[in-house]
Design a protein around this motif. Structure first.
Motif: not given
Ligand code: AMP
Ligand code: MG
Length: 323
Positions: A115-117, A169, A171-172, A241, A257-259, A261, A285, A289
């Protein structure tokens, strides 16, 4: 008596000096030093108490700038940028710090069942919610989703090699990592208590007083100008998140922005926001996510596996409190 009368001028002067020094020391410990700056695409606000709070704030800002320059996939020359643009089977030299964070990210990917990737990069770049006004097409989404897989990364203590086409990435997880490092930095500079607020990522040092916890507000995901609820904490981090943080709207639908996977689309679970309370802000963190992607049932299970606390606000407005 004679001595006191004789020296009254000097004694009064000494008492005055003592009072001034006490006020100075008292205010040093009770008056916070606040410092706000922009980094990691968000406002960072540091409220620090104790000796050296001013120097600690400046040191913390420099550290954030360095971490952003090394981690951001959008900064040319960052380790992430170099890896994303490297040839397959061609090792990229990275710092020990960066390699350790990548290893931890891959482990959190496995523990969160994907789920976090961090290999979500092709999807987060395609969805580009900051600039897009129209969602991408299904074929493009499927093509990007096919590129995911943390197992395509070979990580040693100082290098990363892509074994197949993959991009990362951070970002999460990067803001959580930065919070952990900032906390270390300001504490070793002499800060006794304080709040590090990195966007939706709050790290508290100590308590408000020896007997009182800090109160951290959790944003109302249905009206971001309000606080939905709060938590009382000390010496830990509170990380949220939510789909309301970054998004675009198309045909009355929110694309955030939270995709996921699993689907390649912005996650659509039963959660409006996921808050994680955990001492390790880096893992917290990643967990916030992951929980947002997984939804309340699987998300709660994951948090319990980690012994982490949480506040899950469901789309129907109900709240699940995980102590
Ligand atoms: P957060 O705000 O900590 O939940 O992180 C969201 C950011 O992490 C997004 O802007 C992307 O850069 C990245 N991201 C989006 N979806 C995922 C995911 N499923 N797993 C890891 N990083 C993600
Ligand atoms: Mg996160």
């Amino acid at each position: 008596m004679n001595f006191i009368t004789k020296n009254i001028k000097y004694i009064s002067f000494a008492v005055c000096l003592l009072v001034i020094a006490s006020i100075f020391i008292y205010s040093e410990y009770t008056k916070p030093q606040t410092h706000t700056f922009y980094a990691f695409d968000t406002f960072v606000s540091l409220t620090l108490y104790g000796k050296n709070a001013k120097n600690a704030s400046a040191e913390a800002e420099q550290m954030m700038i360095r971490l952003e320059n090394e981690f951001s996939m959008y900064r040319s020359g960052s380790y992430t940028f170099l890896i994303n643009n490297a040839e397959i089977n061609s090792p990229v030299k990275v710092s020990g710090e960066y390699a350790a964070l990548l290893k931890k990210s891959v482990e959190l990917c496995r523990k969160s069942h994907g789920a976090f990737d961090i290999s979500v990069a092709p999807l987060s770049a395609l969805w580009d919610v900051k600039n897009r006004t129209v969602p991408p097409g299904a074929a493009e989404i499927a093509a990007a989703a096919a590129k995911l897989g943390c197992d395509k990364l070979e990580i040693t203590d100082d290098s990363v090699t892509k074994k197949a086409d993959v991009k990362i990435d951070l970002g999460g997880i990067a803001k959580g990592y930065a919070a952990d490092r900032l906390k270390e930095t300001v504490k070793s500079a002499g800060v006794s208590k304080g709040i590090l607020n990195l966007g939706g990522n709050v790290c508290v040092i100590g308590g408000k007083s020896p007997s009182k916890d800090w109160t951290v507000g959790i944003t109302d995901p249905f009206d971001t100008s309000k606080i939905y609820t709060d938590v009382k904490v000390r010496d830990t981090s509170v990380i949220t998140s939510g789909g309301y943080q970054r998004y675009f709207e198309y045909n009355s639908k929110i694309y955030h922005h939270i995709i996921s996977p699993y689907t390649g689309y912005p996650a659509e679970s039963d959660l409006a926001s996921a808050t994680v309370i955990y001492d390790d802000a880096t893992a917290g963190d990643a967990l916030s996510t992951a929980v947002f992607v997984l939804g309340s049932s699987e998300g709660e299970k994951l948090l319990r596996e980690f012994n982490a606390g949480g506040v899950l606000i469901k789309c129907d407005g109900t709240v699940i409190n995980i102590p």
